[in-house]
Design a protein around this motif. Structure first.
Motif: not given
Length: 177
Positions: A41-42, A93-95, A100-102
């Protein structure tokens, strides 16, 4: 859930990457690289070329050492990984994923993103003092890594195949005695 969703995803991906080195090696072609990217899921950049494949294959021994290290050793490794990558944690936030953290941008090399995401996940593992959630498969002939996210900490094998082999061997041993 033991950890935050993004932490669990990063740990599962790191264990899958390390275990891809088990025989038979499941990360030998660019097609297998693309499948790994999709299965885990990358998001973000994927060149899918031989150089990127080689970079991921080179990560496996270091990630294995990290995931099987002591808590204090893991701290030093995580700090080095984050410093060398120039990680800057931010909420995204995506998809289908909520906030969450990046810690690195999606256009950075795939191997760098894996290193940083694994390091960020290990921060949660270390802070929660949950290093025992990571271990080596109980099948003496295997050596794969196990990520135990079960409530009762009962996972001993890296895969169903290893668990089944052990069960069959135990059954045969009981029948032979």
């Amino acid at each position: 859930m033991v950890f935050a969703h993004d932490t669990e995803l990063a740990l599962v991906a790191a264990v899958a990457l390390v275990n891809s080195a088990q025989q038979p090696d499941t990360l030998e072609t660019t097609g297998q690289l693309e499948a790994f990217y999709d299965e885990q899921g990358y998001t973000g950049r994927l060149t899918g070329d031989q150089t990127e494949l080689d970079e991921l294959r080179e990560l496996r021994p270091g990630l294995r050492r990290l995931l099987t290290s002591s808590r204090d050793d893991a701290v030093a490794t995580v700090n080095t990984m984050l410093r060398e990558a120039g990680a800057l944690p931010q909420l995204v936030r995506h998809g289908d994923m909520d906030w969450h953290l990046h810690a690195v941008e999606g256009d950075r090399p795939f191997a760098t993103r894996i290193v940083v995401e694994t390091a960020m996940a290990m921060i949660d593992v270390i802070r929660a003092d949950e290093m025992s959630r990571l271990g080596v498969c109980a099948d003496d002939d295997c050596g794969g890594l196990v990520l135990d996210l079960s409530r009762n900490r009962s996972r001993r094998f890296c895969s169903t195949a290893c668990g089944n082999r052990a069960a069959v061997a135990a059954y045969r041993a009981r029948q032979g005695s």
